[in-house]
Design an enzyme around this catalytic site. Structure first.
Site, mmCIF file in Angstrom:
data_model
loop_
_atom_site.group_PDB
_atom_site.id
_atom_site.type_symbol
_atom_site.label_atom_id
_atom_site.label_comp_id
_atom_site.label_asym_id
_atom_site.label_seq_id
_atom_site.Cartn_x
_atom_site.Cartn_y
_atom_site.Cartn_z
ATOM 1 N N GLN A 102 0.850 -1.195 0.000
ATOM 2 C CA GLN A 102 0.000 0.000 0.000
ATOM 3 C C GLN A 102 0.886 1.246 0.000
ATOM 4 O O GLN A 102 1.702 1.444 0.907
ATOM 5 C CB GLN A 102 -0.942 0.053 1.204
ATOM 6 N N TYR A 183 -5.805 10.991 3.697
ATOM 7 C CA TYR A 183 -4.417 11.309 3.352
ATOM 8 C C TYR A 183 -4.369 12.104 2.032
ATOM 9 O O TYR A 183 -5.407 12.504 1.514
ATOM 10 C CB TYR A 183 -3.585 10.021 3.342
ATOM 11 N N ARG A 230 -7.474 2.106 -2.997
ATOM 12 C CA ARG A 230 -8.337 2.091 -1.811
ATOM 13 C C ARG A 230 -9.009 3.446 -1.628
ATOM 14 O O ARG A 230 -8.344 4.481 -1.679
ATOM 15 C CB ARG A 230 -7.522 1.756 -0.553
ATOM 16 N N GLY A 320 -9.233 -6.393 8.754
ATOM 17 C CA GLY A 320 -8.119 -5.663 9.355
ATOM 18 C C GLY A 320 -7.783 -6.195 10.729
ATOM 19 O O GLY A 320 -6.951 -7.095 10.885
ATOM 20 N N ARG A 321 -8.475 -5.645 11.749
ATOM 21 C CA ARG A 321 -8.150 -6.024 13.132
ATOM 22 C C ARG A 321 -8.145 -7.531 13.380
ATOM 23 O O ARG A 321 -7.261 -8.016 14.102
ATOM 24 C CB ARG A 321 -9.087 -5.280 14.096
#
Ligand SMILES: Cc1cc2nc3c(=O)[nH]c(=O)nc-3n(C[C@H](O)[C@H](O)[C@H](O)COP(=O)(O)O)c2cc1C
Length: 365
Positions: A102, A183, A230, A320-321
């Site tokens: 990424q 971002y 993404r 993810g987590r």
């Protein structure tokens, strides 16, 4: 005759890769890079432990020194960083896995202490975000940014292009451009952060210009089959707002369809938070505009993943987590086995604890 609907455990053809299942490891920043922002041997072990995923996506990695916003995050711009990542991709491939990098530039989500020469972070406009970053081992307010000059934007596009070449040189199977979570590329997209009056601000077409130029350059460099993207259309992450995200992302996805990236990865809802923060937002309208692979994320468990795959609303599902705490997540989901609990104290920074020491099924804790 009824066709069997897709299951999480069916293989999937992604570009030239065959994924053994539809389970993707989402990008997860862990702030454990070695000096020089180089991925370490411990990082290689961490990703190799998770190689049973259909696809791994690396933690966000800065494309240039100015693109860094948090301490000890890996880069993909120096020879040492490329070598560090090569050891990671070798370990993942040896373990039978596949991995994308990424690529990020944080824009205004940074701190002067991380910027070359202690300068201000860069952004579409000189508007400070009301959020924190992680520096000197604590969460600290981000710094006031300066607006990028028009003449600097080709350099940003060129840095993404070079990062894509470096990503392939480091042995990755592809690159995911990070345009999510507030971002730099997301900052350009949104009218809450982008107040420019040149060709990169104002209309949706103008605000989407930088992202589309970056995607075109990266695809030109390494081929569309190795490039994903993404996005997080409705997340409030990092203090980013937009007056009309539906129109914005309908346009972005429509334009991207022509560039044919191998996937679009969509965070549904608030990243790591509620999935229903914008109940009126129509994610299906985005999917209808894209003919490639659709990857979804945010708060998925096996039942919800089964449901969206069966309904044809996604091709791949990113977790993810659950992947932080469960190196063998694929096997656990397959068996409907209980998941290890996430240790929040070891998410950002540190060593092996909370990184490579989560037990697999059948091994002692
Ligand atoms: C510790 C941590 C680090 C993260 N780092 C990144 C990152 O580097 N890039 C990114 O796009 N998202 C990042 N995210 C967001 C996750 O990829 C994901 O979108 C989020 O955790 C929701 O998915 P989940 O419910 O399956 O955990 C991070 C999340 C966490 C908890």
């Amino acid at each position: 005759m009824t066709e069997r609907t897709a299951s999480l455990f069916d293989p999937y053809r992604l570009g030239d890769l065959t994924l053994p299942n539809r389970i993707v490891m989402a990008p997860l920043t862990r702030n454990r890079a070695a000096p020089g922002n180089v991925a370490s041997a411990l990082t290689a072990e961490y990703y190799a432990q998770r190689a049973s995923a259909g696809l791994l996506i690396s933690e966000a990695s800065q494309i240039m020194p100015e693109g860094q916003g948090y301490q000890d995050t890996p880069g993909i711009h120096s020879p040492e960083q490329i070598a560090g990542w090569k050891a990671v991709t070798d370990a993942v491939h040896a373990a039978g896995g596949r991995i994308f990098l990424q690529a990020w530039h944080v824009g205004r989500i940074s701190h002067t202490s991380l910027q070359p020469g202690g300068k201000a972070p860069v952004a579409p406009s000189a508007i400070r975000a009301n959020t924190k970053t992680f520096v000197n081992n604590s969460f600290t307010d981000v710094s006031e940014p300066r607006a990028l000059e028009l003449s600097e934007l080709p350099g940003i596009v060129a840095a993404y292009r070079q990062a894509a070449a470096n990503t392939i040189a480091a042995g990755f199977d592809g690159i995911e451009v990070h345009a999510a979570n507030g971002y730099l590329l997301d900052q350009f997209l949104r009218d809450g952060a982008n107040k420019r009056t040149d060709a990169y601000g104002g209309s949706i077409e103008n605000r989407a210009r930088l992202l589309l130029e970056v995607m075109a350059a990266v695809i030109d460099e390494v081929g569309a089959k190795r490039v994903g993207l993404r996005i997080s259309p409705v997340t409030p992450a990092n203090d980013l707002t937009d007056s009309n995200p539906q129109a914005l992302f309908n346009y972005v996805v429509e334009k991207l369809d022509a560039l044919k990236p191998v996937y679009i990865h969509v965070i549904e809802g608030a990243t790591g938070g509620p999935r229903d923060v914008a109940p009126d937002f129509d994610f299906d309208a985005l999917r209808r505009r894209f003919s490639g692979t659709w990857m979804t994320n945010n708060g998925y468990d096996r039942a919800l993943a089964d449901q969206v795959l069966a309904a044809g609303k996604a091709d791949l599902v990113a977790f993810g987590r659950p992947f932080i705490a469960n190196p063998d997540l694929v096997e656990r989901l397959r068996r409907n086995a209980p998941l290890n609990e996430l240790d929040r104290d070891t998410l950002y920074g540190g060593g092996a604890k909370g990184y490579t020491d989560y037990p697999k099924l059948g091994t002692a804790a």
